[in-house]
Scaffold this active site. Structure first.
Site, PDB file in Angstrom:
ATOM      1  N   GLU A 212      36.286   4.494  47.552  1.00 33.34           N
ATOM      2  CA  GLU A 212      36.975   3.258  47.203  1.00 33.34           C
ATOM      3  C   GLU A 212      38.482   3.449  47.176  1.00 33.34           C
ATOM      4  OE1 GLU A 212      33.664   1.088  44.423  1.00 33.34           O
ATOM      5  OE2 GLU A 212      34.985   2.481  43.432  1.00 33.34           O
TER       6      GLU A 212
ATOM      7  N   CYS B  90      45.986   2.770  45.168  1.00 28.65           N
ATOM      8  CA  CYS B  90      45.294   3.911  44.571  1.00 28.65           C
ATOM      9  C   CYS B  90      44.229   4.355  45.580  1.00 28.65           C
ATOM     10  CB  CYS B  90      44.665   3.427  43.261  1.00 28.65           C
ATOM     11  SG  CYS B  90      43.695   4.679  42.415  1.00 28.65           S
TER      12      CYS B  90
ATOM     13  N   CYS C 210      33.470  13.653  42.972  1.00 26.08           N
ATOM     14  CA  CYS C 210      34.404  14.601  42.364  1.00 26.08           C
ATOM     15  C   CYS C 210      33.606  15.692  41.676  1.00 26.08           C
ATOM     16  CB  CYS C 210      35.296  13.891  41.345  1.00 26.08           C
ATOM     17  SG  CYS C 210      36.588  14.965  40.646  1.00 26.08           S
TER      18      CYS C 210
ATOM     19  N   CYS D  65      34.511  15.486  34.407  1.00 29.76           N
ATOM     20  CA  CYS D  65      35.059  14.988  33.139  1.00 29.76           C
ATOM     21  C   CYS D  65      34.098  13.926  32.580  1.00 29.76           C
ATOM     22  CB  CYS D  65      36.457  14.398  33.345  1.00 29.76           C
ATOM     23  SG  CYS D  65      37.612  15.589  34.083  1.00 29.76           S
TER      24      CYS D  65
ATOM     25  N   CYS E  92      34.678   9.973  32.853  1.00 28.65           N
ATOM     26  CA  CYS E  92      35.056   9.401  34.149  1.00 28.65           C
ATOM     27  C   CYS E  92      33.816   9.077  34.976  1.00 28.65           C
ATOM     28  CB  CYS E  92      35.948  10.400  34.888  1.00 28.65           C
ATOM     29  SG  CYS E  92      36.301   9.919  36.589  1.00 28.65           S
TER      30      CYS E  92
ATOM     31  N   GLY F 193      38.024  11.648  43.263  1.00 25.04           N
ATOM     32  CA  GLY F 193      38.290  13.016  43.704  1.00 25.04           C
ATOM     33  C   GLY F 193      39.442  13.702  43.005  1.00 25.04           C
ATOM     34  N   GLU F 194      39.457  15.027  43.153  1.00 25.98           N
ATOM     35  CA  GLU F 194      40.546  15.851  42.625  1.00 25.98           C
ATOM     36  C   GLU F 194      41.386  16.292  43.825  1.00 25.98           C
ATOM     37  OE1 GLU F 194      42.163  16.902  39.964  1.00 25.98           O
ATOM     38  OE2 GLU F 194      43.270  18.245  41.279  1.00 25.98           O
TER      39      GLU F 194
ATOM     40  N   SER G 226      47.765  13.238  41.328  1.00 23.41           N
ATOM     41  CA  SER G 226      47.260  13.409  39.967  1.00 23.41           C
ATOM     42  C   SER G 226      46.223  14.522  39.933  1.00 23.41           C
ATOM     43  CB  SER G 226      46.636  12.084  39.511  1.00 23.41           C
ATOM     44  OG  SER G 226      46.170  12.185  38.185  1.00 23.41           O
TER      45      SER G 226
ATOM     46  N   SER H 276      46.505  15.217  34.236  1.00 22.45           N
ATOM     47  CA  SER H 276      45.547  14.548  33.347  1.00 22.45           C
ATOM     48  C   SER H 276      45.255  15.472  32.178  1.00 22.45           C
ATOM     49  CB  SER H 276      44.271  14.229  34.120  1.00 22.45           C
ATOM     50  OG  SER H 276      44.578  13.325  35.153  1.00 22.45           O
ATOM     51  N   LEU H 277      45.986  15.291  31.094  1.00 20.23           N
ATOM     52  CA  LEU H 277      45.883  16.241  29.984  1.00 20.23           C
ATOM     53  C   LEU H 277      44.768  15.828  29.025  1.00 20.23           C
ATOM     54  CD1 LEU H 277      47.468  18.835  29.406  1.00 20.23           C
ATOM     55  CD2 LEU H 277      48.717  17.578  27.655  1.00 20.23           C
ATOM     56  N   HIS H 278      44.856  14.647  28.459  1.00 22.38           N
ATOM     57  CA  HIS H 278      43.831  14.043  27.600  1.00 22.38           C
ATOM     58  C   HIS H 278      43.608  14.719  26.254  1.00 22.38           C
ATOM     59  CE1 HIS H 278      43.179  11.553  31.000  1.00 22.38           C
ATOM     60  NE2 HIS H 278      42.512  12.437  31.706  1.00 22.38           N
TER      61      HIS H 278
ATOM     62  N   ASN I  91      38.781   3.241  29.680  1.00 16.93           N
ATOM     63  CA  ASN I  91      38.015   2.191  30.314  1.00 16.93           C
ATOM     64  C   ASN I  91      36.564   2.683  30.273  1.00 16.93           C
ATOM     65  OD1 ASN I  91      37.461  -0.044  31.798  1.00 16.93           O
ATOM     66  ND2 ASN I  91      38.226   0.782  33.719  1.00 16.93           N
TER      67      ASN I  91
ATOM     68  N   CYS J  36      41.180   2.488  36.041  1.00 26.93           N
ATOM     69  CA  CYS J  36      41.139   3.957  35.953  1.00 26.93           C
ATOM     70  C   CYS J  36      39.759   4.492  35.656  1.00 26.93           C
ATOM     71  CB  CYS J  36      42.050   4.418  34.837  1.00 26.93           C
ATOM     72  SG  CYS J  36      43.716   3.905  35.072  1.00 26.93           S
TER      73      CYS J  36
HETATM   74  N1  SAH Z   1      41.127  13.995  39.612  1.00 29.37           N
HETATM   75  C1  SAH Z   1      42.449  13.491  39.387  1.00 29.37           C
HETATM   76  C2  SAH Z   1      42.692  12.080  39.896  1.00 29.37           C
HETATM   77  C3  SAH Z   1      41.651  11.015  39.663  1.00 29.37           C
HETATM   78  S1  SAH Z   1      41.502  10.128  38.178  1.00 29.37           S
HETATM   79  C4  SAH Z   1      42.802  13.573  37.934  1.00 29.37           C
HETATM   80  O1  SAH Z   1      41.910  13.777  37.127  1.00 29.37           O
HETATM   81  O2  SAH Z   1      43.966  13.481  37.607  1.00 29.37           O
HETATM   82  C5  SAH Z   1      42.998   9.323  37.791  1.00 29.37           C
HETATM   83  C6  SAH Z   1      43.225   9.236  36.274  1.00 29.37           C
HETATM   84  O3  SAH Z   1      42.273   8.368  35.630  1.00 29.37           O
HETATM   85  C7  SAH Z   1      43.070  10.603  35.599  1.00 29.37           C
HETATM   86  O4  SAH Z   1      44.104  10.773  34.667  1.00 29.37           O
HETATM   87  C8  SAH Z   1      41.744  10.437  34.894  1.00 29.37           C
HETATM   88  O5  SAH Z   1      41.594  11.335  33.833  1.00 29.37           O
HETATM   89  C9  SAH Z   1      41.790   8.995  34.448  1.00 29.37           C
HETATM   90  N2  SAH Z   1      40.493   8.451  34.060  1.00 29.37           N
HETATM   91  C10 SAH Z   1      39.282   8.807  34.506  1.00 29.37           C
HETATM   92  N3  SAH Z   1      38.317   8.101  33.903  1.00 29.37           N
HETATM   93  C11 SAH Z   1      38.926   7.261  33.055  1.00 29.37           C
HETATM   94  C12 SAH Z   1      38.466   6.256  32.155  1.00 29.37           C
HETATM   95  N4  SAH Z   1      37.173   5.990  32.044  1.00 29.37           N
HETATM   96  N5  SAH Z   1      39.386   5.578  31.449  1.00 29.37           N
HETATM   97  C13 SAH Z   1      40.702   5.839  31.570  1.00 29.37           C
HETATM   98  N6  SAH Z   1      41.201   6.765  32.412  1.00 29.37           N
HETATM   99  C14 SAH Z   1      40.325   7.473  33.135  1.00 29.37           C
END
Ligand code: SAH
Length: 374
Positions: free
Chosen positions: A109, A122, A129, A133, A136, A190-191, A224, A247-249, A323, A366
């Site tokens: 997509e 995007c 992927c 995580c 996601c 994807g990463e 990213s 993407s730290l989180h 999300n 996202c």
């Molecule tokens: N693999 C890469 C790029 C794809 S995701 C990465 O992880 O950076 C793009 C962003 O969306 C990342 O920061 C990811 O952590 C975030 N993301 C994934 N699932 C999400 C969700 N359910 N709600 C909010 N952000 C999310």
């Protein structure tokens, strides 16, 4: 078995490679490929002009090339890579998600978002992927395969064509008509740094001047990553002026090990050090992505810890309200917790914003890009 986050990729047995395409090749390779089928090398430039400057991949439109040569050149260098399964729009049609079917049936997509002053696309770098995580949607389904350079580039070529042709309405009530793409984010499926060579190839195609490439600005491209440290070092040495988003989180390894499983391999400290190296070499601010998950990672003390880690660095924090993915027990933070988290970061003088979440109702926001054919 490769360890999580390792850069090896083993194609499933029997998998057919995506067809070779003009956008996979450097300008010199294009000339060779054209000569190899007995055509004049200058046809390579003509084809590049059609594809990268006019977004015309239908041979019927190539009136400067003899009809007899068109099919041959098209078959050799502009095979059909992907087809649109469907478009879905929301936000008054200013957000449009496209579901693509690749030559082997895999689905990916991309999302176009038109704002009054800019247009962001995007895109996906892999089908699925492998980073796993838990919050996601794409991560839940696992990795299908890497996209080829051309499969990455074509998402954008088609987006630019749609914008030129006025298919995506403007972000103002009076707006509309044609638009130019200003930003590209590798935040689809994807990463990107796990598909390193093809993503770097795509960045070159996107930013080489027309007609070798699309002539877009490196500054408008954001890559990213979950934090694949060796690939981040390598990326810093490419000399790009792209933005790097991490993407730290979570600011602490204990929690990050669970939210971003590749953290068991490369820790917060190493990921941030690699990010600062990139900031140094590229001259760009690092974007720290942080999905706020209610009662999981949104405590004010974690905001404070994050602020301490980032203080004084060339950085910007992008908070993303989670999300929720279907069936997930997690949800977005309460407004008061979000406010306290923002304040805890800002107290350290670190710039922080909360991201607008476009495309929520079309599963285009996202982390919602999980291309299941429903
Ligand atoms: N693999 C890469 C790029 C794809 S995701 C990465 O992880 O950076 C793009 C962003 O969306 C990342 O920061 C990811 O952590 C975030 N993301 C994934 N699932 C999400 C969700 N359910 N709600 C909010 N952000 C999310």
């Amino acid at each position: 078995m490769p360890k999580p986050g390792e850069l090896t990729f083993v194609a499933p047995r029997g998998a057919k490679k995506p067809p070779r395409h003009l956008a996979d090749l450097s300008p010199a390779e294009r000339k060779e490929a054209v000569a190899a089928i007995g055509e004049k090398p200058f046809r390579a430039k003509q084809l590049s002009q059609h594809y990268f400057a006019r977004y015309a991949h239908d041979p019927a439109q190539w009136t400067d090339i003899p009809a007899a040569a068109r099919e041959k050149l098209a078959g050799e260098l502009l095979p059909e890579l992907m087809s649109v399964v469907r478009h879905i729009s929301c936000d008054d049609d200013t957000t449009r998600k496209t579901l693509w079917r690749l030559h082997d049936g895999k689905l990916v997509e991309s999302v176009l978002m038109r704002y009054p002053d800019r247009v962001t696309m995007c895109i996906s770098s892999q089908a699925g992927c492998g980073m796993n995580c838990p919050f996601c949607a794409t991560g839940q389904a696992g990795l299908d395969r890497n996209l080829s350079t051309a499969e990455i580039v074509h998402q954008i070529v088609d987006g630019m064509r749609a914008l030129r042709d006025g298919e995506v309405p403007g972000g103002t009530p009076s707006g509309g008509g044609p638009a130019r793409l200003s930003n590209i984010v590798f935040m689809g499926m994807g990463e990107p740094l796990a598909n390193y060579k093809r993503v770097v190839g795509a960045i070159r195609r996107l930013t080489d001047p027309e007609p070798d490439g699309l002539g877009l600005s490196q500054r408008g491209i954001t890559v990213s990553t979950v934090g694949l440290v060796p690939a981040m070092h390598r990326f810093a040495d490419e000399g790009f002026k792209c933005r790097l988003a991490v993407s730290l989180h979570a600011p602490d390894d204990e929690l990050r090990d669970t939210l971003v499983p590749v953290n068991t391999r490369w820790k917060v400290r190493e990921v941030l050090d690699a990010a600062w190296e990139y900031a140094e070499k590229s001259g760009r601010r690092i974007s720290i992505e942080y999905a706020l998950i209610r009662d999981i990672n949104d405590q004010a003390w974690r905001g404070d810890l994050l602020g301490r880690l980032l203080k004084g660095k060339r950085v910007h924090v992008n908070l993303i309200p989670l999300n929720p993915t279907p069936g997930s027990k997690w949800t977005a933070s309460r407004p008061e917790d979000e406010r306290a988290f923002v304040a805890a970061i800002a107290a350290h003088g670190v710039p922080v914003t909360v991201r607008d979440t476009r495309g929520q109702e079309i599963d285009g926001a996202c982390g919602q890009l999980a291309a299941t054919e429903r």
